[in-house]
Design an enzyme around this catalytic site. Structure first.
Site, PDB file in Angstrom:
ATOM      1  N   ASP A  17       0.817  -1.215   0.000  1.00  0.00           N
ATOM      2  CA  ASP A  17       0.000   0.000   0.000  1.00  0.00           C
ATOM      3  C   ASP A  17       0.852   1.268   0.000  1.00  0.00           C
ATOM      4  OD1 ASP A  17      -2.041  -1.781   0.109  1.00  0.00           O
ATOM      5  OD2 ASP A  17      -2.962  -1.006   1.928  1.00  0.00           O
ATOM      6  N   ARG A  97       0.586   6.236  17.268  1.00  0.00           N
ATOM      7  CA  ARG A  97       0.401   7.242  16.210  1.00  0.00           C
ATOM      8  C   ARG A  97       1.014   8.603  16.519  1.00  0.00           C
ATOM      9  NH1 ARG A  97       0.459   2.967  13.747  1.00  0.00           N
ATOM     10  NH2 ARG A  97      -1.454   2.077  12.896  1.00  0.00           N
ATOM     11  N   ASP A 126      -7.195   5.979  12.615  1.00  0.00           N
ATOM     12  CA  ASP A 126      -5.810   6.412  12.470  1.00  0.00           C
ATOM     13  C   ASP A 126      -5.662   7.706  11.689  1.00  0.00           C
ATOM     14  OD1 ASP A 126      -4.584   4.538  14.038  1.00  0.00           O
ATOM     15  OD2 ASP A 126      -4.097   3.177  12.408  1.00  0.00           O
ATOM     16  N   SER A 180      -6.647  -7.592   8.598  1.00  0.00           N
ATOM     17  CA  SER A 180      -5.672  -6.506   8.636  1.00  0.00           C
ATOM     18  C   SER A 180      -4.954  -6.506   9.981  1.00  0.00           C
ATOM     19  CB  SER A 180      -6.393  -5.169   8.438  1.00  0.00           C
ATOM     20  OG  SER A 180      -5.512  -4.093   8.610  1.00  0.00           O
TER      21      SER A 180
END
Length: 403
Positions: A17, A97, A126, A180
């Site tokens: 990705d 994050r 996210d 995922s």
């Protein structure tokens, strides 16, 4: 083609990705791209990310080991608060994050970039976490979120784009992934695909960080964790750095089937999602820390801290790590940890963390007062009568009114 961006710092994993995003940025914005890959303990070899970035023509490549900073400055402060989102989630993805975003903004300053880019989808949390952190640290930064901009609608579209631009696609990446995964030193999370039915048990292959509790040893593992100022500093008397300590707890948790959570959570963007999270070391640390606090923090201080914990956890989950309210709560939490010092002994057994002892030089526990034996005048039991009558006064008045 858009031309308002000159240089962008991409959060780059080296996977399919973000490799596609890298090429898409060149095509869409005709800009320079700087890649940033953070080692947060995800357990993957990161040099292939460098090689892939070089192959795709990137000149400025940042690959950094941030494990110690991650645990010391993000995980441990959060664990001082005993933060649990919606009562169960130890916030493993959420807490990673802000550090990635902070470093992206710093690299943007160092390299003269005017934009940053992430690979988060438009349906998840996210994107919010990254972008709130970006804007808190650089209000004027430009943000590119490809999943909200491009026209790709399927994995087939991504693979077709990759093949058109000679981006290598591993054989195991050609089909749809069964779920995922996000991983770091604190946890792994699994969502989507085979996990989307909240009524179906997760297949065994979903679990990556823990063995099944029923497969764990029949004999308990006993460990002692030492604390100072609310942070763990040693295991069985051996001093360890933050990352090394969490790594060791992860190993112990893995081997004893500890830290699995299957939950349906409320995302900040408005939908419910089902996830399977594994936080082996964090689960042990959370229980040990609470045990240490039980011995060393005043009752009302502890209760106030517990009242504020859900708010703190929500701020972390929603992406407000760099907000003034989180920093204010952190100051309160850190003040509460001044005397959280000593050792907690635990049994790890088939998915369970069992506290079996705690000691502290700062203990508020008084055996002389609490004992059922002769307390030598340390506590006059007759005093309880007035205490009870005063607390009962309003209840008696209400009782009289009710007749």
């Amino acid at each position: 083609m858009k031309t308002d961006i000159k240089k962008v710092v991409l959060a780059y994993s080296g996977g399919l990705d973000t490799s596609i995003i890298l090429k898409w940025l060149h095509e869409t914005y005709s800009c320079e791209v700087v890649t940033f890959t953070a080692d947060l303990g995800q357990g993957e070899e990161l040099e292939p990310a460098r090689e892939k970035a070089e192959m795709l023509g990137i000149k400025e490549i940042f690959i950094e080991d941030l494990r110690e900073e991650f645990v010391r400055d993000y995980v441990f402060p959060m664990f001082r608060a005993n933060a649990l989102y919606e009562g169960v989630y130890l916030l493993g993805t959420s807490i990673a994050r802000p550090l990635i975003a902070k470093r992206q903004i710093e690299i943007a300053r160092e390299t003269g970039a005017d934009a940053v880019c992430h690979g988060a989808t438009g349906k998840g949390n996210d994107q919010v976490r990254f972008e709130l952190a970006y804007y808190a640290l650089n209000p004027d930064i430009k943000v590119i979120a490809p999943w909200r901009e491009w026209d790709f609608v399927s994995r087939g579209d991504l693979i077709e784009f990759a093949e058109k631009h000679q981006i290598p696609v591993a054989k195991d990446k050609r089909g749809e992934a069964p779920f995922s995964v996000d991983a770091n030193l604190l946890h792994s999370s699994s969502e989507g695909k085979v996990l989307e039915d909240p009524g179906a048990e997760p297949p065994p292959y979903v679990y990556q960080r823990t063995i099944a509790p029923e497969d764990a040893p029949d004999k308990a593992t006993v460990i002692t964790i030492g604390f100072k100022l609310g942070d763990p500093v040693s295991i069985d008397g051996k001093a360890l750095s933050p990352a090394a300590l969490l790594t060791k707890l992860n190993e112990l948790g893995h081997d004893n089937g500890i830290g699995r959570v299957d939950l349906v959570e409320n995302r900040f963007v408005g939908m419910k999602s089902r996830g399977v999270y594994e936080t082996p070391g964090g689960t042990i640390l959370h229980d040990a820390h609470r045990a240490m606090e039980s011995l060393t923090i005043d009752r009302e201080a502890m209760h106030l801290k517990d009242e504020l914990m859900p708010r703190y956890a929500e701020l972390v989950y929603n992406g407000f790590w760099f907000s003034p309210e989180r920093e204010m709560l952190q100051a309160l939490v850190d003040k509460s940890q001044e005397h959280v010092e000593g050792e907690v002994t635990l049994k790890l057994y088939k998915g369970n963390v069992i506290v079996i002892g705690r000691t502290s030089p700062k203990s508020l526990y008084s055996n002389q007062i609490v004992t059922f034996e002769d307390d030598a005048g340390a506590y006059d039991q007759k005093d309880a009568e007035g205490f009870i009558k005063l607390n009962a006064l309003r209840l008696r008045l209400l009782g009289n009114l009710r007749g």
